[in-house]
Design a protein around this motif. Structure first.
Motif, PDB file in Angstrom:
ATOM      1  N   ALA A   1      -3.945   3.184   5.251  1.00 52.84           N
ATOM      2  CA  ALA A   1      -3.835   4.265   4.198  1.00 52.84           C
ATOM      3  C   ALA A   1      -3.570   5.301   4.909  1.00 52.84           C
ATOM      4  O   ALA A   1      -2.961   6.701   4.399  1.00 52.84           O
ATOM      5  CB  ALA A   1      -4.864   4.301   3.683  1.00 52.84           C
TER       6      ALA A   1
ATOM      7  N   GLN B   1       0.828  -1.268  -0.167  1.00 51.44           N
ATOM      8  CA  GLN B   1      -0.126  -0.183  -0.011  1.00 51.44           C
ATOM      9  C   GLN B   1       0.826   1.152  -0.005  1.00 51.44           C
ATOM     10  O   GLN B   1       0.216   2.328  -0.355  1.00 51.44           O
ATOM     11  CB  GLN B   1      -1.138   0.030   1.108  1.00 51.44           C
ATOM     12  CG  GLN B   1      -0.387  -0.068   2.755  1.00 51.44           C
ATOM     13  CD  GLN B   1      -0.006   1.218   3.147  1.00 51.44           C
ATOM     14  OE1 GLN B   1      -0.550   2.212   2.561  1.00 51.44           O
ATOM     15  NE2 GLN B   1       0.896   1.407   3.986  1.00 51.44           N
TER      16      GLN B   1
ATOM     17  N   ALA C   1      -8.152  -1.607   6.160  1.00 53.00           N
ATOM     18  CA  ALA C   1      -7.306  -1.006   4.862  1.00 53.00           C
ATOM     19  C   ALA C   1      -7.409   0.608   5.039  1.00 53.00           C
ATOM     20  O   ALA C   1      -6.359   1.107   4.733  1.00 53.00           O
ATOM     21  CB  ALA C   1      -8.107  -1.245   3.498  1.00 53.00           C
TER      22      ALA C   1
ATOM     23  N   GLY D   1       0.474   2.967  -2.988  1.00 54.04           N
ATOM     24  CA  GLY D   1      -0.632   3.941  -3.178  1.00 54.04           C
ATOM     25  C   GLY D   1      -0.307   5.272  -2.867  1.00 54.04           C
ATOM     26  O   GLY D   1      -1.227   6.131  -3.312  1.00 54.04           O
TER      27      GLY D   1
ATOM     28  N   GLY E   1      -0.505   7.408  -5.648  1.00 56.31           N
ATOM     29  CA  GLY E   1      -1.957   7.523  -6.226  1.00 56.31           C
ATOM     30  C   GLY E   1      -2.303   9.179  -6.640  1.00 56.31           C
ATOM     31  O   GLY E   1      -3.080   9.391  -7.491  1.00 56.31           O
ATOM     32  N   THR E   2      -1.553   9.886  -5.680  1.00 54.44           N
ATOM     33  CA  THR E   2      -1.761  11.195  -5.818  1.00 54.44           C
ATOM     34  C   THR E   2      -1.545  11.906  -7.157  1.00 54.44           C
ATOM     35  O   THR E   2      -2.416  12.667  -7.587  1.00 54.44           O
ATOM     36  CB  THR E   2      -0.792  11.955  -4.901  1.00 54.44           C
ATOM     37  OG1 THR E   2      -0.792  13.463  -5.512  1.00 54.44           O
ATOM     38  CG2 THR E   2       0.540  11.410  -4.689  1.00 54.44           C
TER      39      THR E   2
ATOM     40  N   PHE F   1      -4.523  11.135  -9.809  1.00 55.20           N
ATOM     41  CA  PHE F   1      -5.642  11.847  -9.395  1.00 55.20           C
ATOM     42  C   PHE F   1      -5.557  13.271  -9.612  1.00 55.20           C
ATOM     43  O   PHE F   1      -6.450  13.996 -10.308  1.00 55.20           O
ATOM     44  CB  PHE F   1      -6.226  11.581  -8.177  1.00 55.20           C
ATOM     45  CG  PHE F   1      -6.905  10.320  -8.006  1.00 55.20           C
ATOM     46  CD1 PHE F   1      -8.409  10.260  -8.196  1.00 55.20           C
ATOM     47  CD2 PHE F   1      -6.246   9.009  -7.504  1.00 55.20           C
ATOM     48  CE1 PHE F   1      -8.995   8.860  -7.962  1.00 55.20           C
ATOM     49  CE2 PHE F   1      -6.695   8.021  -7.109  1.00 55.20           C
ATOM     50  CZ  PHE F   1      -8.171   7.840  -7.503  1.00 55.20           C
TER      51      PHE F   1
ATOM     52  N   GLY G   1      -5.978  11.495  -3.419  1.00 57.21           N
ATOM     53  CA  GLY G   1      -5.269  10.558  -4.221  1.00 57.21           C
ATOM     54  C   GLY G   1      -4.569   9.659  -3.429  1.00 57.21           C
ATOM     55  O   GLY G   1      -4.505   8.272  -3.546  1.00 57.21           O
ATOM     56  N   THR G   2      -3.690  10.066  -2.590  1.00 59.02           N
ATOM     57  CA  THR G   2      -2.824   9.295  -1.738  1.00 59.02           C
ATOM     58  C   THR G   2      -3.597   8.418  -0.767  1.00 59.02           C
ATOM     59  O   THR G   2      -3.195   7.228  -0.770  1.00 59.02           O
ATOM     60  CB  THR G   2      -1.908  10.277  -0.847  1.00 59.02           C
ATOM     61  OG1 THR G   2      -1.233  11.142  -1.562  1.00 59.02           O
ATOM     62  CG2 THR G   2      -0.892   9.392  -0.081  1.00 59.02           C
ATOM     63  N   TYR G   3      -4.644   8.897  -0.256  1.00 58.02           N
ATOM     64  CA  TYR G   3      -5.071   8.117   0.549  1.00 58.02           C
ATOM     65  C   TYR G   3      -6.007   7.123   0.166  1.00 58.02           C
ATOM     66  O   TYR G   3      -5.956   5.957   0.399  1.00 58.02           O
ATOM     67  CB  TYR G   3      -6.406   9.090   1.436  1.00 58.02           C
ATOM     68  CG  TYR G   3      -6.982   8.254   2.554  1.00 58.02           C
ATOM     69  CD1 TYR G   3      -5.923   8.056   4.028  1.00 58.02           C
ATOM     70  CD2 TYR G   3      -8.056   8.018   2.703  1.00 58.02           C
ATOM     71  CE1 TYR G   3      -6.422   7.500   4.956  1.00 58.02           C
ATOM     72  CE2 TYR G   3      -8.757   7.266   3.612  1.00 58.02           C
ATOM     73  CZ  TYR G   3      -8.056   7.088   4.872  1.00 58.02           C
ATOM     74  OH  TYR G   3      -8.446   6.314   5.874  1.00 58.02           O
ATOM     75  N   ILE G   4      -7.070   7.433  -1.067  1.00 58.95           N
ATOM     76  CA  ILE G   4      -7.592   6.400  -1.925  1.00 58.95           C
ATOM     77  C   ILE G   4      -6.802   5.285  -2.283  1.00 58.95           C
ATOM     78  O   ILE G   4      -7.032   4.010  -2.754  1.00 58.95           O
ATOM     79  CB  ILE G   4      -8.706   6.936  -2.746  1.00 58.95           C
ATOM     80  CG1 ILE G   4      -9.852   6.004  -3.043  1.00 58.95           C
ATOM     81  CG2 ILE G   4      -7.946   7.335  -4.213  1.00 58.95           C
ATOM     82  CD1 ILE G   4     -10.843   6.140  -1.718  1.00 58.95           C
ATOM     83  N   GLY G   5      -5.375   5.878  -2.908  1.00 56.43           N
ATOM     84  CA  GLY G   5      -4.637   4.747  -3.742  1.00 56.43           C
ATOM     85  C   GLY G   5      -4.083   3.730  -2.655  1.00 56.43           C
ATOM     86  O   GLY G   5      -4.228   2.548  -3.038  1.00 56.43           O
ATOM     87  N   SER G   6      -3.765   4.194  -1.454  1.00 57.60           N
ATOM     88  CA  SER G   6      -3.305   3.243  -0.392  1.00 57.60           C
ATOM     89  C   SER G   6      -4.459   2.371   0.047  1.00 57.60           C
ATOM     90  O   SER G   6      -4.031   1.081   0.226  1.00 57.60           O
ATOM     91  CB  SER G   6      -2.674   3.936   0.823  1.00 57.60           C
ATOM     92  OG  SER G   6      -1.362   4.669   0.326  1.00 57.60           O
ATOM     93  N   THR G   7      -5.493   2.802   0.026  1.00 57.41           N
ATOM     94  CA  THR G   7      -6.667   2.089   0.721  1.00 57.41           C
ATOM     95  C   THR G   7      -7.012   1.086  -0.082  1.00 57.41           C
ATOM     96  O   THR G   7      -7.167  -0.189   0.033  1.00 57.41           O
ATOM     97  CB  THR G   7      -8.085   2.956   0.849  1.00 57.41           C
ATOM     98  OG1 THR G   7      -7.572   4.170   1.592  1.00 57.41           O
ATOM     99  CG2 THR G   7      -9.192   2.257   1.557  1.00 57.41           C
ATOM    100  N   ILE G   8      -7.157   1.347  -1.593  1.00 54.75           N
ATOM    101  CA  ILE G   8      -7.414   0.317  -2.565  1.00 54.75           C
ATOM    102  C   ILE G   8      -6.351  -0.754  -2.562  1.00 54.75           C
ATOM    103  O   ILE G   8      -6.909  -1.868  -2.789  1.00 54.75           O
ATOM    104  CB  ILE G   8      -7.597   0.898  -4.001  1.00 54.75           C
ATOM    105  CG1 ILE G   8      -8.883   1.874  -3.882  1.00 54.75           C
ATOM    106  CG2 ILE G   8      -7.786  -0.141  -5.122  1.00 54.75           C
ATOM    107  CD1 ILE G   8      -9.114   2.844  -5.007  1.00 54.75           C
ATOM    108  N   ILE G   9      -5.309  -0.461  -2.738  1.00 58.49           N
ATOM    109  CA  ILE G   9      -4.258  -1.445  -2.632  1.00 58.49           C
ATOM    110  C   ILE G   9      -4.248  -2.283  -1.430  1.00 58.49           C
ATOM    111  O   ILE G   9      -4.175  -3.594  -1.343  1.00 58.49           O
ATOM    112  CB  ILE G   9      -2.760  -0.957  -2.696  1.00 58.49           C
ATOM    113  CG1 ILE G   9      -2.785  -0.056  -4.270  1.00 58.49           C
ATOM    114  CG2 ILE G   9      -1.623  -2.049  -2.609  1.00 58.49           C
ATOM    115  CD1 ILE G   9      -1.294   0.670  -4.377  1.00 58.49           C
TER     116      ILE G   9
END
Lengths: 279, 172
Positions: free
Chosen positions: A204, A113, A200, A116, A119-120, A123, B153-161
């Motif tokens: 995060a 994770q 999860a 993740g 992910g920033t 988006f 984005g950081t939060y949701i990215g990590s949550t999904i993984i």
């Protein structure tokens, strides 16, 4: 040694007195739970909580716009924010030992994770470039959540006077002012949405910023008090990993990927023209 | 001119560390008292009951700063001081490593809730927030949106993984 003793005196008592005042008022207001009932639905509705730490920031903004706090007091207080984070880290990390069994079981998830956090980019960069038509500022603002280590990276690589630098400064200030409020409400809504497992969500929370982690974790622990110990431990383990790998993750993966995606989004020609202009 | 070498222990830095850490600890104990008093489902933890817990916290933080300063020039890469705090506390929290002290520490830490430990941090942040307010206004709406999306984005990215991996590995 003389310098040490001189600075140990409470010449900055005003800062601590302001801090005490804001803290007591915020705590006395106490946690407030809000429930939004959706009309026509049978479920309990969405509920989220506001916590004392959020009131503290709001009080700060009100005091600042009323010009109540002298500039000198503000400047002195600024580095104290980072110093006072340390106690929170001890509390968080102390949950790792007792929950070690759980952490080992969740090991792969905890490590993966971490990616993740990238992910920033996926988006934020498209919105910055396509919706707001930002230039290279977008790269500075989007590659991370713009906390202190990221500032250091950009300062080192591009300089803070560059477009990338002004991008990250804006995002950094946004984070300081709104970061905790936003993270608290976001986590509350995700808990209420009931899509993800609390484990999860807790993992995060460790994004590299202590105050944002605390803000995001609070509503999750509040909603699942039975799991409090494990949730704390996951967030702490993830936070520890992030503070160790965050710098390298940004430097080796984050910035190159952001630059690549920026070129794709702008189109090769436009990106090249920009770079030519800059040189 | 000869280059002045910075001493390992800087007076001003240490004075601030000691002062702010101890004051934050006192503030946290106070916040904890009000917080536990305000919540109906918790028994109030008095200021003095919280002192052993925050005392251990302060001790750990000081040891971490000491190590940080001593190793600063020695290690080939930069290690943030926060990582020392995290690692030392983690090691202390294992009963297998620290025996009775681990139990004592965790019992005392449990008297202090997570949220009241955050209030001192945010109160200091509240005082200094005004400094950034003007710059913030000039930056405009776009940068605020982009920054908030990065948090999301950081939060949701990590949550999904995390969710996917936890499910695959059968933890949840």
């Amino acid at each position: 040694m003389k310098e040490f003793l001189e600075n140990l005196k409470l010449k900055d008592w005003k800062v601590h007195l302001w801090c005490l005042g804001i803290l007591v008022v915020s705590e006395l207001i106490g946690t407030m739970v809000f429930t939004i009932k959706l009309s026509g639905s049978e479920s309990a509705g969405i509920s989220f909580s506001l916590f004392p730490m959020l009131y503290a920031i709001v009080i700060g903004i009100i005091l600042a716009s009323m010009k109540k706090i002298p500039k000198q007091v503000m400047d002195t207080a600024s580095p104290y924010v980072g110093l006072s984070c340390m106690l929170l880290i001890t509390k968080m990390s102390s949950s790792i030992g007792p929950a070690w069994g759980d952490i080992v079981k969740a090991g792969p998830a905890l490590i993966l994770q971490e990616f993740g956090n990238l992910g920033t980019i996926v988006f934020a960069l498209p919105v910055a470039v396509l919706v707001f038509k930002m230039g290279r500022e977008a790269v500075g603002a989007s590659f991370s959540i713009s906390r202190e280590p990221s500032l250091a990276i950009i300062a080192d690589k591009y300089g803070l006077d560059s477009p990338e630098g002004s991008g990250i400064m804006g995002a950094y200030i946004t984070g300081t002012v709104l970061g905790t409020v936003f993270n608290g409400i976001m986590a509350s809504l995700l808990v209420a949405a009931n899509i993800f497992h609390p484990y999860a969500l807790a993992m995060a929370c460790g994004t590299g910023s202590s105050s944002m982690m605390a803000a995001a974790l609070a509503p999750i622990v509040e909603a699942f008090p039975d799991m409090a110990e494990t949730l704390n431990a996951y967030a702490a383990a993830s936070q520890t990993l992030s503070s160790a790998d965050g710098l390298y993750m940004s430097l080796l993966l984050g910035i190159p990927f952001t630059n690549w995606l920026y070129k794709v989004l702008k189109g090769k020609k436009a990106a090249k023209a920009e770079q030519g202009g800059a040189n | 001119m000869e280059k002045v070498k910075k001493p390992i222990f800087e007076g001003k830095v240490w004075a601030e560390r000691i002062k702010v850490t101890i004051i934050s600890a006192i503030l946290a104990a106070l916040a904890n008292m009000i917080y536990t008093w305000r919540l109906p489902n918790l028994e109030m933890v008095s200021f003095f009951e919280a002192l052993p817990g925050v005392g251990i916290m302060v001790g750990i933080v000081f040891v971490s700063y000491l190590l940080y300063d001593l190793l600063k020039g020695v290690l080939p890469f930069q290690v943030p001081s926060i990582l020392f705090v995290a690692i030392i506390t983690t090691l202390l929290s294992f009963e297998g490593i620290c025996g009775g002290f681990a139990t004592y520490m965790i019992d005392n830490f449990n008297k202090i809730q997570l949220l009241p430990l955050c209030t001192p941090i945010l109160s200091y942040a509240a005082i200094s927030v005004g400094r950034d307010l003007d710059t913030f206004k000039k930056q405009g709406f776009a940068i605020i949106c982009v920054a908030l999306i990065t948090f999301f984005g950081t939060y949701i990215g990590s949550t999904i993984i995390a969710e996917v991996v936890l499910r695959i590995s059968g933890v949840i």
